[in-house]
Design a protein around this motif. Sequence first.
Motif, PDB file in Angstrom:
ATOM      1  N   TYR A 181      -2.312 -38.317   1.885  1.00  0.00           N
ATOM      2  CA  TYR A 181      -1.961 -37.928   3.242  1.00  0.00           C
ATOM      3  C   TYR A 181      -1.398 -36.696   3.250  1.00  0.00           C
ATOM      4  O   TYR A 181      -2.218 -35.702   4.187  1.00  0.00           O
ATOM      5  CB  TYR A 181      -0.574 -38.999   3.047  1.00  0.00           C
ATOM      6  N   GLN A 182      -1.943 -36.382   1.806  1.00  0.00           N
ATOM      7  CA  GLN A 182      -1.678 -34.739   1.912  1.00  0.00           C
ATOM      8  C   GLN A 182      -3.044 -33.858   2.271  1.00  0.00           C
ATOM      9  O   GLN A 182      -2.831 -32.644   2.806  1.00  0.00           O
ATOM     10  CB  GLN A 182      -1.085 -33.732   0.523  1.00  0.00           C
TER      11      GLN A 182
ATOM     12  N   GLU B 179      -5.142 -30.843   8.729  1.00  0.00           N
ATOM     13  CA  GLU B 179      -4.902 -30.892  10.183  1.00  0.00           C
ATOM     14  C   GLU B 179      -5.041 -29.620  10.672  1.00  0.00           C
ATOM     15  O   GLU B 179      -5.717 -29.430  12.333  1.00  0.00           O
ATOM     16  CB  GLU B 179      -3.408 -30.935  10.492  1.00  0.00           C
TER      17      GLU B 179
ATOM     18  N   GLN C 135      -4.929 -35.325   4.222  1.00  0.00           N
ATOM     19  CA  GLN C 135      -5.120 -34.988   5.757  1.00  0.00           C
ATOM     20  C   GLN C 135      -4.006 -33.999   6.470  1.00  0.00           C
ATOM     21  O   GLN C 135      -4.581 -33.444   7.143  1.00  0.00           O
ATOM     22  CB  GLN C 135      -4.589 -36.553   6.549  1.00  0.00           C
ATOM     23  N   GLU C 136      -3.001 -34.000   6.046  1.00  0.00           N
ATOM     24  CA  GLU C 136      -1.825 -32.812   6.647  1.00  0.00           C
ATOM     25  C   GLU C 136      -2.626 -31.267   7.191  1.00  0.00           C
ATOM     26  O   GLU C 136      -2.677 -30.561   6.734  1.00  0.00           O
ATOM     27  CB  GLU C 136      -1.078 -32.890   6.290  1.00  0.00           C
TER      28      GLU C 136
END
Length: 113
Positions: free
Chosen positions: A102-103, A109, A105-106
């Motif tokens: 998830y990190q 961004e 992905q972030e």
Amino acid sequence: MWIATKYGFFSIVAKGDEFHVRARAKQDLEELLAATELNEPVQVWPGADYRYRVIVGAKDIPVLFQKLGESIDYSNFKNMIAASPSQKDKKQAYNSIWSVMYQVQEDGEDELL
């Protein structure tokens, strides 16, 4: 390839004409073998990074992935793991993988903007 399934967590690699389906937990491979009806023994490699493995031929890989695809009967993977008696001990590990990815992905961004 890493693959997280309702049967366990696996690493699949090609070694010559063979594929090694590797796991950290022997039970994961045993459940996978029972589900896929592959008749190969679970081997123990004491000094290896992945201690447990099943060695299959190229013809077995499509069978393996078809069975894995057919096993998706849940709407949320982490919830399914938490509810599975044979897999719930891995919930924290899967949560850690989820969090790290998830990190990624972030952090990426900005690339979308």
